[in-house]
Design a protein around this motif. Structure first.
Motif, PDB file in Angstrom:
ATOM      1  N   TYR A 179       4.062  29.952  18.110  1.00  0.00           N
ATOM      2  CA  TYR A 179       3.075  28.859  18.136  1.00  0.00           C
ATOM      3  C   TYR A 179       3.543  27.886  19.199  1.00  0.00           C
ATOM      4  CZ  TYR A 179       2.136  30.105  13.182  1.00  0.00           C
ATOM      5  OH  TYR A 179       1.842  30.732  12.001  1.00  0.00           O
ATOM      6  N   GLN A 180       2.771  27.589  20.162  1.00  0.00           N
ATOM      7  CA  GLN A 180       3.191  26.703  21.263  1.00  0.00           C
ATOM      8  C   GLN A 180       4.707  26.823  21.529  1.00  0.00           C
ATOM      9  OE1 GLN A 180       1.458  24.439  18.652  1.00  0.00           O
ATOM     10  NE2 GLN A 180      -0.421  25.389  19.345  1.00  0.00           N
TER      11      GLN A 180
ATOM     12  N   THR B 128       7.135  26.892  19.208  1.00  0.00           N
ATOM     13  CA  THR B 128       7.929  27.393  18.079  1.00  0.00           C
ATOM     14  C   THR B 128       7.821  28.907  17.945  1.00  0.00           C
ATOM     15  OG1 THR B 128       7.359  25.364  16.933  1.00  0.00           O
ATOM     16  CG2 THR B 128       8.326  27.108  15.588  1.00  0.00           C
TER      17      THR B 128
ATOM     18  N   ALA C 138       7.981  31.315  15.400  1.00  0.00           N
ATOM     19  CA  ALA C 138       7.965  31.306  13.931  1.00  0.00           C
ATOM     20  C   ALA C 138       8.514  32.609  13.358  1.00  0.00           C
ATOM     21  CB  ALA C 138       6.561  31.051  13.422  1.00  0.00           C
TER      22      ALA C 138
ATOM     23  N   SER D 152      11.180  28.664   7.762  1.00  0.00           N
ATOM     24  CA  SER D 152      11.840  29.903   8.198  1.00  0.00           C
ATOM     25  C   SER D 152      10.834  30.999   8.584  1.00  0.00           C
ATOM     26  CB  SER D 152      12.790  30.418   7.110  1.00  0.00           C
ATOM     27  OG  SER D 152      12.105  30.603   5.902  1.00  0.00           O
ATOM     28  N   GLY D 153       9.549  30.772   8.329  1.00  0.00           N
ATOM     29  CA  GLY D 153       8.534  31.730   8.779  1.00  0.00           C
ATOM     30  C   GLY D 153       7.851  32.499   7.653  1.00  0.00           C
ATOM     31  N   LYS D 154       8.065  32.089   6.401  1.00  0.00           N
ATOM     32  CA  LYS D 154       7.524  32.840   5.261  1.00  0.00           C
ATOM     33  C   LYS D 154       5.982  32.869   5.280  1.00  0.00           C
ATOM     34  CE  LYS D 154       9.663  30.251   2.209  1.00  0.00           C
ATOM     35  NZ  LYS D 154      10.253  29.259   3.163  1.00  0.00           N
ATOM     36  N   SER D 155       5.376  31.698   5.445  1.00  0.00           N
ATOM     37  CA  SER D 155       3.897  31.657   5.433  1.00  0.00           C
ATOM     38  C   SER D 155       3.334  32.439   6.601  1.00  0.00           C
ATOM     39  CB  SER D 155       3.379  30.220   5.561  1.00  0.00           C
ATOM     40  OG  SER D 155       3.798  29.462   4.494  1.00  0.00           O
ATOM     41  N   THR D 156       3.962  32.287   7.748  1.00  0.00           N
ATOM     42  CA  THR D 156       3.483  33.009   8.934  1.00  0.00           C
ATOM     43  C   THR D 156       3.490  34.503   8.666  1.00  0.00           C
ATOM     44  OG1 THR D 156       4.385  31.248  10.307  1.00  0.00           O
ATOM     45  CG2 THR D 156       3.902  33.328  11.402  1.00  0.00           C
TER      46      THR D 156
HETATM   47  P1  ADP Z   1       7.732  28.536   5.889  1.00  0.00           P
HETATM   48  O1  ADP Z   1       6.548  29.135   5.224  1.00  0.00           O
HETATM   49  O2  ADP Z   1       8.994  29.331   5.704  1.00  0.00           O
HETATM   50  O3  ADP Z   1       7.934  27.082   5.551  1.00  0.00           O
HETATM   51  P2  ADP Z   1       6.119  28.646   8.313  1.00  0.00           P
HETATM   52  O4  ADP Z   1       5.727  30.045   8.551  1.00  0.00           O
HETATM   53  O5  ADP Z   1       5.091  27.738   7.699  1.00  0.00           O
HETATM   54  O6  ADP Z   1       7.486  28.596   7.486  1.00  0.00           O
HETATM   55  O7  ADP Z   1       6.559  27.980   9.693  1.00  0.00           O
HETATM   56  C1  ADP Z   1       7.496  28.572  10.574  1.00  0.00           C
HETATM   57  C2  ADP Z   1       7.623  27.672  11.791  1.00  0.00           C
HETATM   58  O8  ADP Z   1       6.401  27.695  12.537  1.00  0.00           O
HETATM   59  C3  ADP Z   1       7.895  26.211  11.467  1.00  0.00           C
HETATM   60  O9  ADP Z   1       8.761  25.691  12.440  1.00  0.00           O
HETATM   61  C4  ADP Z   1       6.531  25.575  11.545  1.00  0.00           C
HETATM   62  O10 ADP Z   1       6.631  24.217  11.897  1.00  0.00           O
HETATM   63  C5  ADP Z   1       5.865  26.381  12.650  1.00  0.00           C
HETATM   64  N1  ADP Z   1       4.408  26.490  12.488  1.00  0.00           N
HETATM   65  C6  ADP Z   1       3.762  27.040  11.435  1.00  0.00           C
HETATM   66  N2  ADP Z   1       2.427  27.007  11.628  1.00  0.00           N
HETATM   67  C7  ADP Z   1       2.227  26.415  12.844  1.00  0.00           C
HETATM   68  C8  ADP Z   1       1.056  26.097  13.609  1.00  0.00           C
HETATM   69  N3  ADP Z   1      -0.169  26.391  13.179  1.00  0.00           N
HETATM   70  N4  ADP Z   1       1.259  25.494  14.807  1.00  0.00           N
HETATM   71  C9  ADP Z   1       2.494  25.208  15.269  1.00  0.00           C
HETATM   72  N5  ADP Z   1       3.632  25.488  14.595  1.00  0.00           N
HETATM   73  C10 ADP Z   1       3.513  26.088  13.393  1.00  0.00           C
END
Ligand code: ADP
Length: 260
Positions: A16-17, A19, A21, A43-47
């Motif tokens: 993402y930009q 980051t 992920a 840590s990237g779980k949701s992603t």
């Molecule tokens: P977790 O679920 O483990 O908390 P995420 O998958 O939500 O982790 O996020 C992983 C990384 O990607 C984090 O650094 C978060 O800030 C970044 N991130 C997640 N979604 C976006 C987005 N839509 N745009 C920019 N950065 C994102």
């Protein structure tokens, strides 16, 4: 789509930009498996979970669901995929001022057109209400069928979200921190329910959990993520404090270094 979807990530990165992920993640989840995803916030779980219903796409590498690469799913196929993967979000995404029955019925709206959706919500058939009632029985709150959803406790709302996901007739259940907003006893009940129903239905289950102990107790396989990388992927019974430390201790050191 047959019950018990399988998921495969092959060298998947998601950027993402600025980051990164997910960083070259490779893993396979077999049909009917129950897997926990653990790791610190960010840590990237949701992603990772969003790849499993096609809400996200890899920037690099391949992600496949049920043997088909996400990139090969057309728009219609993706819509169908989303409607057959039960996704329970952290925020649950229930409409507070609707009745419980309506929130559950909403689970199937992705599978029908607008007019049909409206009539299902406003004038559900007896057969449909019976189906909803049976699901509410399975999740332990049959008496709440016509209750307004915002009158329910946090734990009961989680059960509504589970019933809604099951009403989709899903091939897999994905849950993103499903119990982060309730106390530990309720959290345990909900996780037990999720794992039991998935097992009984033969559904693949993958959920992220902030609570390491709860994950280790209820899910036979855990994947540890840190900074978008898989730190471990093994049977829960083989996971000891070293694995926990590998995920979280560094974070503590970093906090010290930052002076916070
Ligand atoms: P977790 O679920 O483990 O908390 P995420 O998958 O939500 O982790 O996020 C992983 C990384 O990607 C984090 O650094 C978060 O800030 C970044 N991130 C997640 N979604 C976006 C987005 N839509 N745009 C920019 N950065 C994102």
């Amino acid at each position: 789509m047959t019950k018990g979807a399988d998921f495969l990530l092959d060298q998947v990165s998601v950027q993402y930009q600025n980051t990164l992920a997910l960083d070259e993640v490779t893993l396979t989840i077999s049909p009917g498996e129950a897997v926990g995803l653990v790791g610190p916030s960010g840590s990237g779980k949701s992603t990772l979970l969003h790849l499993f219903n096609g809400r996200g796409q890899p920037t690099d590498g391949w992600a496949s669901v049920s043997g088909k690469r996400l990139i090969d799913y057309g728009r219609r196929d993706l819509k169908q995929l989303r409607s057959r993967i039960g996704f329970i979000d952290q925020g649950l995404n229930l409409v507070p001022n609707l009745r419980v029955s309506q929130n559950v019925i909403a689970g199937r709206l992705g599978q029908v057109g607008f007019a049909k959706s409206l009539s299902m919500l406003l004038f559900p058939s007896r057969a449909m209400l019976r189906e909803v009632h049976e699901l509410l029985e399975r999740v332990g709150i049959p008496e709440k069928l016509f209750e307004r959803t915002d009158r329910l406790s946090g734990g009961q709302q989680q059960r509504v979200a589970l019933a809604r996901a099951l009403f989709q007739k899903p091939v897999a259940l994905i849950a993103d921190e499903p119990v982060s907003s309730v106390d530990p006893a309720r959290a345990r009940d909900t996780i037990e329910l999720l794992t039991r129903i998935s097992r009984e239905e033969g559904l693949t289950l993958c959920m992220s959990l902030h609570n390491f102990e709860l994950a280790r107790e209820h899910l036979p396989r855990l994947i540890g993520l840190r900074d978008g990388k898989v730190v471990f992927d093994r049977a829960s019974e083989e996971i000891g404090d070293e694995q926990f430390d590998a995920l979280y201790t560094l974070e503590k050191n970093e906090m010290w270094r930052d002076g916070s």
